[in-house]
Design a protein around this motif. Structure first.
Motif, PDB file in Angstrom:
ATOM      1  N   VAL A  11       0.823  -1.315   0.059  1.00  0.00           N
ATOM      2  CA  VAL A  11       0.164   0.143   0.138  1.00  0.00           C
ATOM      3  C   VAL A  11       0.759   1.209   0.006  1.00  0.00           C
ATOM      4  O   VAL A  11       0.485   2.147  -0.888  1.00  0.00           O
ATOM      5  N   TYR A  29      -5.133   2.806  -3.913  1.00  0.00           N
ATOM      6  CA  TYR A  29      -5.402   1.912  -2.786  1.00  0.00           C
ATOM      7  C   TYR A  29      -6.266   2.267  -1.797  1.00  0.00           C
ATOM      8  O   TYR A  29      -6.341   3.641  -1.569  1.00  0.00           O
ATOM      9  N   ARG A  30      -7.557   1.651  -1.458  1.00  0.00           N
ATOM     10  CA  ARG A  30      -8.346   2.174  -0.240  1.00  0.00           C
ATOM     11  C   ARG A  30      -8.544   1.186   0.794  1.00  0.00           C
ATOM     12  O   ARG A  30      -8.986   0.023   0.266  1.00  0.00           O
ATOM     13  N   ARG A  31      -8.263   1.528   1.796  1.00  0.00           N
ATOM     14  CA  ARG A  31      -8.395   0.691   3.060  1.00  0.00           C
ATOM     15  C   ARG A  31     -10.076   0.918   3.614  1.00  0.00           C
ATOM     16  O   ARG A  31     -10.344   2.062   3.652  1.00  0.00           O
ATOM     17  N   THR A  32     -10.694  -0.041   4.006  1.00  0.00           N
ATOM     18  CA  THR A  32     -12.126  -0.009   4.711  1.00  0.00           C
ATOM     19  C   THR A  32     -12.004  -1.011   5.789  1.00  0.00           C
ATOM     20  O   THR A  32     -11.113  -1.947   5.738  1.00  0.00           O
ATOM     21  N   LEU A  36      -9.719  -4.172   1.234  1.00  0.00           N
ATOM     22  CA  LEU A  36      -8.733  -3.178   0.645  1.00  0.00           C
ATOM     23  C   LEU A  36      -9.147  -3.155  -1.016  1.00  0.00           C
ATOM     24  O   LEU A  36      -9.350  -4.423  -1.585  1.00  0.00           O
ATOM     25  N   TYR A  37      -9.286  -2.090  -1.237  1.00  0.00           N
ATOM     26  CA  TYR A  37      -9.492  -1.981  -2.885  1.00  0.00           C
ATOM     27  C   TYR A  37      -8.202  -1.458  -3.641  1.00  0.00           C
ATOM     28  O   TYR A  37      -7.523  -0.739  -3.002  1.00  0.00           O
ATOM     29  N   TRP A  54     -11.386  -5.882  -5.031  1.00  0.00           N
ATOM     30  CA  TRP A  54     -11.670  -5.881  -3.705  1.00  0.00           C
ATOM     31  C   TRP A  54     -11.280  -7.095  -3.018  1.00  0.00           C
ATOM     32  O   TRP A  54     -11.568  -8.040  -3.323  1.00  0.00           O
ATOM     33  N   PRO A  87      -4.424  -9.643   5.412  1.00  0.00           N
ATOM     34  CA  PRO A  87      -3.998  -8.354   5.826  1.00  0.00           C
ATOM     35  C   PRO A  87      -2.926  -7.841   6.426  1.00  0.00           C
ATOM     36  O   PRO A  87      -2.631  -8.556   7.416  1.00  0.00           O
ATOM     37  N   GLU A  89      -0.284  -4.414   8.049  1.00  0.00           N
ATOM     38  CA  GLU A  89      -0.387  -2.810   8.400  1.00  0.00           C
ATOM     39  C   GLU A  89      -0.130  -2.125   7.081  1.00  0.00           C
ATOM     40  O   GLU A  89      -0.406  -0.870   6.823  1.00  0.00           O
ATOM     41  N   TRP A  92      -0.406  -6.183   2.156  1.00  0.00           N
ATOM     42  CA  TRP A  92      -1.507  -7.402   2.010  1.00  0.00           C
ATOM     43  C   TRP A  92      -1.001  -8.506   1.026  1.00  0.00           C
ATOM     44  O   TRP A  92      -0.359  -8.208   0.295  1.00  0.00           O
TER      45      TRP A  92
END
Length: 176
Positions: A11, A29-32, A36-37, A54, A87, A89, A92
């Motif tokens: 990331v 990249y987008r974390r939710t 992870l996107y 995703w 996942p 920190e 991934w």
């Protein structure tokens, strides 16, 4: 028979490293809380020019929406890989467990690559416990999608998951 495909998603470096070690620049990249996107250009593949995925560790699925080059369109809305997702920190990791599903919204869900899965198990490339987990994950996903009219979004909503898709910039879209 090839070993399971392992990918890493770095990331902070905005890089996706595929199973062959190729490093691909990631546009986003987008974390939710649920996953992870990733969104990036597809390099070296005539059929597609963009991929959005995703990683959903709680479901053991990687959900992908491909952007196809003209003349290579496929009859699918989403492509799902059954995978172990780890996942981290900053990084991934996914291990593809061979079983794939093609979702055609409102119509059907098709399981692909069962032959590869059986060969991998027979060759000892995945252990019995992992193979059993993958089969259960695949069957549970097909049943859930069928119960929701093959609507991925409707099923995921029950898990508190709402996938959003950014797509590529106009500059990378193929002419046509």
């Amino acid at each position: 028979m090839h070993p399971p495909k392992i990918q890493t998603f770095d990331v902070p470096a905005a890089v996706n490293v595929d199973n062959k070690g190729f490093r691909r620049a990631v546009a986003e990249y987008r974390r939710t809380p649920f996953g992870l996107y990733m969104s990036r250009e597809v390099v070296g593949r005539a059929s597609a020019y963009w991929i959005e995925s995703w990683l959903l560790p709680g479901l053991g699925l990687v959900v992908t929406d491909w952007r196809w080059n003209p003349g290579h369109e496929r009859d699918q809305d989403f492509y799902l890989d059954v995978a172990r997702i780890e996942p981290g920190e900053t990084t991934w990791r996914t291990t593809d467990l061979y079983l794939d599903l093609v979702v055609r919204r409102g119509r059907s869900t098709e399981v692909l690559d069962v032959d590869e899965f059986v060969e991998a198990v027979a060759a000892g490339l995945i252990d019995t416990a992992t193979a059993q987990w993958a089969l259960h994950r695949c069957h549970e996903t097909v049943a859930a999608l069928a119960a929701h009219g093959h609507d991925l979004d409707a099923w995921l909503a029950e898990h508190g998951i709402a996938l959003t898709w950014q797509g590529p910039d106009e500059a990378v879209r193929p002419a046509g």
